[in-house]
Design an enzyme around this catalytic site. Structure first.
Site, mmCIF file in Angstrom:
data_model
loop_
_atom_site.group_PDB
_atom_site.id
_atom_site.type_symbol
_atom_site.label_atom_id
_atom_site.label_comp_id
_atom_site.label_asym_id
_atom_site.label_seq_id
_atom_site.Cartn_x
_atom_site.Cartn_y
_atom_site.Cartn_z
ATOM 1 C CB CYS B 118 30.384 41.395 44.330
ATOM 2 S SG CYS B 118 31.574 41.110 45.240
ATOM 3 C CB SER B 119 32.767 41.762 40.411
ATOM 4 O OG SER B 119 32.990 42.747 41.212
#
Lengths: 123, 213
Positions: B118-119
Site C-alpha cells: 500500500c503506502s
C-alpha cells in the site's frame, strides 16, 4: 506513381508525463482536499488508539487501493473504503455510517449558507 | 478512461444544485462524528494530526537524522543498528518510527524503498509520502525495474553499483541514509540537513549537491 499524402506536422511523441509518470507527480500536493487528510488522520488515530493494528490497516488499505484508480483521489477513496471496512468489523456498522451520512447531508441542505452546519439541524 | 455511471451523474447534479460537500467528505464526517461520540477518537487529536502533517512535519526531521549520522560516527552506528532508538534519542520519535530501519548508500550500493502492498512509510520523520510513492506504477516498477525508475528521477546508476530494493511494511519501515556529498567538510548539522532531499531518503535521489538548493 502517386505521391504519398503528406505526413508532415506534429511529431508523434508521447507527452513528457507519459515518459515520466512518476517523476511528473513529484510536486503534487499530498492532500488535494480536506477530507483526504481527515480520512488518513482518523485511520492513524485509530491505530494509535488500538482500535485496529497497523498491520490490519496496511492489509485493508492494500486491498482497497487495488480497487481504485491509480491517482491521488483514488488513493484517498481507498483510504476511506479501508477505514469503513475495518470499522464495520469493529465498532461501527456500515448501516450506522450510512444513516449518519444521510443525516449530515440533510443538515447541510437545511442550513442556510454561511451558518455553521450542525447535526441537530437535520430535519 | 471514462465511463457512464448514472449514480455519478446524479451525484454531480446534486452537487451543482446544493452546497453539499463531496460524497467522500460526507462519509468522513459521518465516521468522525460517530467515532467521537463513542469516545474512540479525540477530535482535537485529529485536528492536531492534520495540522502537524500538513504544515510542521515534512522531511526535515529525517534530514536532521541524516546530517547527525554524517557528523557523528557513534550516532550513525546506532542509527544503522536500531534506527527507532537513534531517532528517539534525538527526541523525534513519533508515529511509525518505532519500527524504523535505516539502510546506507555506499559508493557500490544504492538503496530504494517501496511499499508494494500500500503506502507504508516512516511519515513520523519523513512527513507524508509523495503522491508517486503511493502509485501502483511505483509499487510495481520499483521492484521490477528499479534502474528504470531511478533514471526517471534523473539518477543514472552505473551498472557496477548494486541496487537493493526494500519493501516497507506496517511493522518495518525503511529510510535511506544517503552519502554525504564531497566538499561539505566544514558544514554544521543545520547546513548539512539543508542538503538532504526527501527523495534521497526514499532512494529516488542519490548524489546530493554540496550546496543547498
Amino acid at each position: 506513381m502517386t505521391k504519398s499524402p503528406s505526413t508532415c506536422g506534429r511529431a508523434i511523441l508521447p507527452a513528457p508525463d507519459a515518459l515520466h509518470p512518476l517523476a511528473s507527480r513529484d510536486g503534487d500536493p499530498v492532500f488535494a482536499e480536506a477530507w483526504q487528510a481527515q480520512g488518513l488522520a482518523l485511520a492513524d488515530c485509530l491505530v494509535r488508539a488500538g482500535v485496529f493494528s497497523a498491520d490490519d490497516w496496511a492489509q485493508s488499505l492494500g486491498a482497497a487501493v487495488r480497487e481504485q484508480a491509480d491517482t491521488t483521489e483514488g488513493y484517498y477513496l481507498a483510504v476511506l473504503s479501508a477505514l469503513e471496512r475495518l470499522l464495520d468489523d469493529g465498532p461501527l456498522t456500515s448501516d450506522q455510517i450510512k444513516e449518519r451520512r444521510d443525516a449530515w447531508a440533510r443538515a447541510y441542505e437545511a442550513t442556510p449558507h454561511g451558518m455553521p452546519v450542525e447535526l441537530e439541524n437535520a430535519p | 478512461m471514462s465511463s457512464f455511471d448514472p449514480n455519478k451523474i446524479a451525484d454531480i447534479h446534486r452537487h451543482l444544485h446544493s452546497h453539499l460537500p463531496p460524497e467522500p467528505a460526507l462519509r468522513v464526517k459521518a465516521i468522525e462524528s460517530l467515532l467521537v461520540e463513542k469516545g474512540l477518537v479525540d477530535p482535537q487529536a485529529v485536528d492536531a494530526w492534520i495540522e502537524a502533517y500538513t504544515e510542521d512535519i515534512g522531511p526535515k526531521r529525517g534530514a536532521r537524522v541524516v546530517a547527525r549520522a554524517w557528523l557523528d560516527p557513534a550516532f550513525k552506528a546506532q542509527l544503522l543498528d536500531d534506527a527507532g532508538a537513534a531517532v528517539a534519542e534525538m527526541g523525534l520519535q513519533g508515529q511509525a518510527t518505532g519500527h524504523l530501519k535505516a539502510v546506507e548508500n555506499t559508493p557500490t550500493t544504492h538503496n530504494l524503498v517501496v511499499c508494494t502492498l500500500c503506502s507504508c512509510y516512516p511519515f513520523g520523520i519523513l512527513g507524508m509520502a509523495p503522491a508517486w510513492y503511493k502509485a501502483a506504477e511505483y509499487r510495481a516498477r520499483a521492484v521490477r525495474d528499479p534502474r528504470g525508475v531511478l533514471r526517471e528521477f534523473g539518477v543514472d546508476l552505473d551498472e557496477s553499483i548494486a541496487v537493493r530494493v526494500w519493501d516497507s511494511t506496517a511493522e518495518l519501515r525503511y529510510m535511506v541514509l544517503p552519502q554525504r556529498p564531497a566538499g561539505t567538510e566544514g558544514l554544521d548539522e543545520d547546513a548539512l540537513a539543508a542538503l538532504v532531499t526527501r527523495n534521497a531518503m526514499i532512494g529516488t535521489d542519490r548524489d546530493l549537491s554540496p550546496e543547498a538548493a
